[in-house]
Design a protein around this motif. Structure first.
Motif, short mmCIF file in Angstrom:
data_model
loop_
_atom_site.label_atom_id
_atom_site.label_comp_id
_atom_site.label_asym_id
_atom_site.label_seq_id
_atom_site.Cartn_x
_atom_site.Cartn_y
_atom_site.Cartn_z
N ASP A 20 0.83 -1.21 0.00
CA ASP A 20 0.00 0.00 0.00
C ASP A 20 0.87 1.26 0.00
N LYS A 21 1.95 1.25 0.75
CA LYS A 21 2.88 2.38 0.79
C LYS A 21 3.52 2.58 -0.59
N LEU A 22 3.88 1.49 -1.25
CA LEU A 22 4.50 1.60 -2.57
C LEU A 22 3.52 2.13 -3.61
N PHE A 23 2.24 1.83 -3.47
CA PHE A 23 1.24 2.42 -4.37
C PHE A 23 1.26 3.94 -4.22
N GLU A 24 1.39 4.44 -2.98
CA GLU A 24 1.50 5.88 -2.75
C GLU A 24 2.77 6.44 -3.40
N LEU A 25 3.88 5.75 -3.23
CA LEU A 25 5.15 6.19 -3.81
C LEU A 25 5.10 6.16 -5.33
N GLN A 26 4.35 5.22 -5.88
CA GLN A 26 4.21 5.15 -7.33
C GLN A 26 3.42 6.36 -7.84
N LYS A 27 2.40 6.78 -7.09
CA LYS A 27 1.64 7.97 -7.47
C LYS A 27 2.52 9.22 -7.45
N ASP A 35 4.56 -4.93 -12.10
CA ASP A 35 3.72 -5.99 -11.55
C ASP A 35 4.21 -6.26 -10.13
N ALA A 36 3.32 -6.82 -9.31
CA ALA A 36 3.68 -7.12 -7.94
C ALA A 36 2.77 -8.21 -7.39
N ALA A 52 -1.16 -7.93 -7.21
CA ALA A 52 -1.58 -6.53 -7.12
C ALA A 52 -2.46 -6.22 -8.32
N GLN A 53 -3.76 -6.39 -8.18
CA GLN A 53 -4.69 -6.27 -9.29
C GLN A 53 -4.67 -4.90 -9.95
N SER A 54 -4.40 -3.86 -9.19
CA SER A 54 -4.41 -2.53 -9.78
C SER A 54 -3.27 -2.32 -10.77
N LEU A 55 -2.26 -3.22 -10.73
CA LEU A 55 -1.14 -3.10 -11.66
C LEU A 55 -1.30 -3.99 -12.87
N VAL A 56 -2.22 -4.94 -12.79
CA VAL A 56 -2.33 -5.93 -13.86
C VAL A 56 -2.89 -5.27 -15.10
N GLY A 57 -2.10 -5.30 -16.14
CA GLY A 57 -2.51 -4.70 -17.40
C GLY A 57 -1.72 -5.31 -18.53
N ALA A 58 -1.54 -4.57 -19.57
CA ALA A 58 -0.85 -5.10 -20.74
C ALA A 58 0.57 -5.51 -20.43
N GLY A 59 1.24 -4.80 -19.54
CA GLY A 59 2.63 -5.10 -19.26
C GLY A 59 2.83 -6.09 -18.12
N ALA A 60 1.77 -6.44 -17.41
CA ALA A 60 1.91 -7.30 -16.24
C ALA A 60 2.19 -8.74 -16.63
N MET A 61 2.99 -9.41 -15.80
CA MET A 61 3.33 -10.81 -16.04
C MET A 61 2.13 -11.70 -15.75
#
Length: 165
Positions: A20-27, A35-36, A52-61
């Motif tokens: 959760d902290k890293l999501f803040e740092l990513q913002k 991916d995570a 980490a569903q919020s990161l899953v997209g075209a680039g996610a593994m």
């Protein structure tokens, strides 16, 4: 060059809190996570993986990557010789794409029952600022580099497996 980074914690909740902290740092654009996945290893040694569903997209593994890597790290040592051939084949697959056996072994040794870890594929990081922000959580940091070529091999391997399934 991307990095596969594992943050290990001596408790079951550390990885979720830091995710959760890293999501803040990513913002704040201090880190770019492609991916995570969070791994919680309960007292019985069983693992629970949360991507980490919020990161899953075209680039996610995706789940196949994390499932195989995490399975190799935690399942193979538990089953021992019974899965020696399978773990050898999986280990060979990961070493062929830039994730060496010593990294896999170090991660497996670092995360005991009752502990957790955050596995991340990171494309950029302002290391000093992120490490400072995470210091109160006390993670043990393990990392390995993935070249663009290694990452492409990784994506191709798991795309082929998804097509076969």
């Amino acid at each position: 060059m991307k990095k596969l980074i594992v943050l290990a914690f001596d408790n079951e909740s550390g990885a979720l809190k830091v995710r959760d902290k890293l999501f803040e740092l990513q913002k704040q654009e201090l880190i770019t996570m492609e991916d995570a996945a969070v791994v919680v290893r309960n007292e019985d040694g069983k693992t629970d993986v949360k991507q980490a569903q919020s990161l899953v997209g075209a680039g996610a593994m995706g789940g196949a990557f994390w499932g195989l890597l995490i399975g190799l790290i935690f399942l193979a040592p538990v089953l021992g010789m019974a899965v020696g051939a399978v773990s050898g084949a999986l280990g060979g697959r990961f070493s062929d794409i830039g994730i060496d056996d010593s990294f896999i072994e170090a991660v497996g040794e670092q995360i005991d029952p009752g502990e957790s870890a955050l596995f991340m594929l990171v494309s950029s990081v302002q290391r000093d600022r992120v490490v400072d922000a995470l210091e109160p959580f006390g993670p043990e940091i393990l990392e390995t580099n993935l070249s663009a070529e290694d990452e492409e091999k990784l994506r191709e391997q798991f795309a082929a497996e998804k097509m076969a399934a």
